[in-house]
Write a protein that holds these residues in place. Structure first.
Motif, short mmCIF file in Angstrom:
data_model
loop_
_atom_site.label_atom_id
_atom_site.label_comp_id
_atom_site.label_asym_id
_atom_site.label_seq_id
_atom_site.Cartn_x
_atom_site.Cartn_y
_atom_site.Cartn_z
N ILE A 13 39.69 46.36 8.84
CA ILE A 13 38.43 47.12 8.85
C ILE A 13 38.66 48.39 8.05
N ILE A 14 37.94 48.51 6.95
CA ILE A 14 38.05 49.68 6.09
C ILE A 14 37.06 50.72 6.59
N PRO A 15 37.53 51.95 6.84
CA PRO A 15 36.59 52.98 7.27
C PRO A 15 35.47 53.15 6.24
N THR A 16 34.30 53.47 6.72
CA THR A 16 33.12 53.56 5.87
C THR A 16 33.27 54.63 4.79
N GLY A 17 33.88 55.77 5.13
CA GLY A 17 34.02 56.86 4.16
C GLY A 17 34.80 56.45 2.93
N THR A 18 35.92 55.78 3.14
CA THR A 18 36.71 55.35 1.98
C THR A 18 35.98 54.26 1.21
N ARG A 19 35.25 53.42 1.90
CA ARG A 19 34.47 52.38 1.22
C ARG A 19 33.39 53.02 0.36
N GLU A 20 32.76 54.07 0.90
CA GLU A 20 31.72 54.78 0.13
C GLU A 20 32.30 55.37 -1.15
N ILE A 21 33.51 55.91 -1.05
CA ILE A 21 34.15 56.50 -2.23
C ILE A 21 34.54 55.41 -3.21
N LEU A 27 26.82 58.80 -1.22
CA LEU A 27 27.58 59.46 -0.16
C LEU A 27 29.03 59.68 -0.58
N GLY A 28 29.61 58.71 -1.27
CA GLY A 28 30.96 58.85 -1.78
C GLY A 28 31.07 59.99 -2.78
N GLU A 29 30.03 60.14 -3.60
CA GLU A 29 30.00 61.25 -4.56
C GLU A 29 29.94 62.59 -3.83
N VAL A 30 29.18 62.64 -2.74
CA VAL A 30 29.08 63.88 -1.96
C VAL A 30 30.45 64.22 -1.36
N TYR A 31 31.14 63.22 -0.83
CA TYR A 31 32.48 63.44 -0.28
C TYR A 31 33.42 63.99 -1.35
N MET A 32 33.44 63.36 -2.52
CA MET A 32 34.34 63.80 -3.58
C MET A 32 33.96 65.19 -4.10
N HIS A 33 32.66 65.45 -4.21
CA HIS A 33 32.21 66.77 -4.65
C HIS A 33 32.68 67.85 -3.66
N PHE A 111 39.12 63.11 7.64
CA PHE A 111 37.66 63.08 7.83
C PHE A 111 37.07 61.79 7.29
N VAL A 112 37.45 61.43 6.08
CA VAL A 112 36.89 60.24 5.45
C VAL A 112 37.37 58.98 6.18
N GLY A 113 38.58 59.01 6.68
CA GLY A 113 39.11 57.86 7.40
C GLY A 113 38.40 57.63 8.71
N GLN A 114 37.79 58.67 9.29
CA GLN A 114 37.09 58.54 10.56
C GLN A 114 35.67 58.02 10.36
N LYS A 115 35.10 58.23 9.22
CA LYS A 115 33.69 57.86 8.98
C LYS A 115 33.56 56.37 8.78
#
Length: 115
Positions: A13-21, A27-33, A111-115
């Protein structure tokens, strides 16, 4: 009877945050920004501190002319400040930057791993 699928390998199961990136979503762009902005603020703070400390040396010599001819342990003060004291200041600034950059990245990863 048991299902033949019970012995099949399960997909991690890949956390959603890393998948978004990885998928480069909005949302991934917002995380990276956010990560880039945090690192930029840190870099500007360290650079600003160095400019103030290191820029203060010539200012000291300009505002207090007696410091230009002052000697400490037989060596001129300007030589000591520019030739000896300068390097520990740069080293400490670099250590502060690296330690805080690693902390920012660790917090971001957590943080990203928890999302």
């Amino acid at each position: 009877m048991t299902s033949p699928r019970t012995s099949a390998a399960r997909r991690p199961i890949i956390p959603t945050g890393t998948r978004e990136i990885d998928e480069q979503t909005r949302l991934g762009e917002v995380y990276m920004h956010s990560l880039i902005q945090s690192q930029l603020r840190l870099a500007l703070a360290v650079i600003g501190g160095c400019v103030i400390v290191l820029g203060g040396i010539p200012l000291l010599f300009t505002l207090v002319p007696a410091t230009r001819t002052l000697s400490v342990f037989g060596l001129p003060l300007p030589w000591l400040l520019l030739g000896v004291a300068l390097y520990p200041v740069v080293y400490v600034a670099a250590r502060i930057y690296v330690r805080n950059a690693e902390r920012i990245e660790a917090e971001f990863t957590e943080f990203v791993g928890q999302k």
